[in-house]
Design an enzyme around this catalytic site. Sequence first.
Site, PDB file in Angstrom:
ATOM      1  N   ASN A   8       0.843  -1.185   0.000  1.00  0.00           N
ATOM      2  CA  ASN A   8       0.000   0.000   0.000  1.00  0.00           C
ATOM      3  C   ASN A   8       0.882   1.241   0.000  1.00  0.00           C
ATOM      4  O   ASN A   8       1.966   1.262   0.584  1.00  0.00           O
ATOM      5  CB  ASN A   8      -1.020  -0.012   1.147  1.00  0.00           C
ATOM      6  CG  ASN A   8      -0.446  -0.215   2.526  1.00  0.00           C
ATOM      7  OD1 ASN A   8       0.567  -0.866   2.724  1.00  0.00           O
ATOM      8  ND2 ASN A   8      -1.129   0.337   3.512  1.00  0.00           N
ATOM      9  N   CYS A  63      -4.010   0.625  -2.689  1.00  0.00           N
ATOM     10  CA  CYS A  63      -3.892  -0.581  -1.867  1.00  0.00           C
ATOM     11  C   CYS A  63      -2.838  -1.531  -2.432  1.00  0.00           C
ATOM     12  O   CYS A  63      -2.527  -1.512  -3.623  1.00  0.00           O
ATOM     13  CB  CYS A  63      -5.233  -1.301  -1.802  1.00  0.00           C
ATOM     14  SG  CYS A  63      -6.542  -0.354  -1.029  1.00  0.00           S
ATOM     15  N   GLU A  67      -3.053  -4.743  -2.975  1.00  0.00           N
ATOM     16  CA  GLU A  67      -3.584  -5.685  -3.968  1.00  0.00           C
ATOM     17  C   GLU A  67      -3.594  -5.060  -5.361  1.00  0.00           C
ATOM     18  O   GLU A  67      -3.173  -5.679  -6.337  1.00  0.00           O
ATOM     19  CB  GLU A  67      -5.011  -6.102  -3.597  1.00  0.00           C
ATOM     20  CG  GLU A  67      -5.119  -6.801  -2.260  1.00  0.00           C
ATOM     21  CD  GLU A  67      -5.400  -5.868  -1.079  1.00  0.00           C
ATOM     22  OE1 GLU A  67      -6.080  -6.301  -0.152  1.00  0.00           O
ATOM     23  OE2 GLU A  67      -4.930  -4.704  -1.090  1.00  0.00           O
TER      24      GLU A  67
END
Length: 141
Positions: free
Chosen positions: A47, A58, A60
């Site tokens: 992040n 983020c 991901e």
Amino acid sequence: MEEKYMTDKELIKEAIKAREYAYVPYSNFPVGAAILTKSGKVYRGCNIECASYSGTNCAERTAIFKAISEGDKEIEAISVIGDMESYTYPCGICRQVITEFGSNIKVIVGKSENEFKVHTISELLPHAFSPDDLKKNGGKK
């Protein structure tokens, strides 16, 4: 390219490595993610916060965007690790982005390399809006 096998534990270890690079001066909540693509390649992300909070990204999505920007669009699995005391699940936006690349992507959420849970993205985001919805409604992908 030959497909490489990677265990869930190994993919969590990659997320732990990624978390070390998190830029979190505001929340002090580092998160790491790692994705495994069908080509066998692993992409890590962390992040990255920004003073104008909406510019924050983020872990991901950082990992996914790295893979996509390299032309690697077939995601097999993603691992996520944040707080070592509890499970840190992908936020809603990240779940939507993961779904963009497949409804059966494995999502491994860990507290440590030895303690993790495994789901599919469709379990975490049932009834998601997907590219198929656009096709059904006359849109073009």
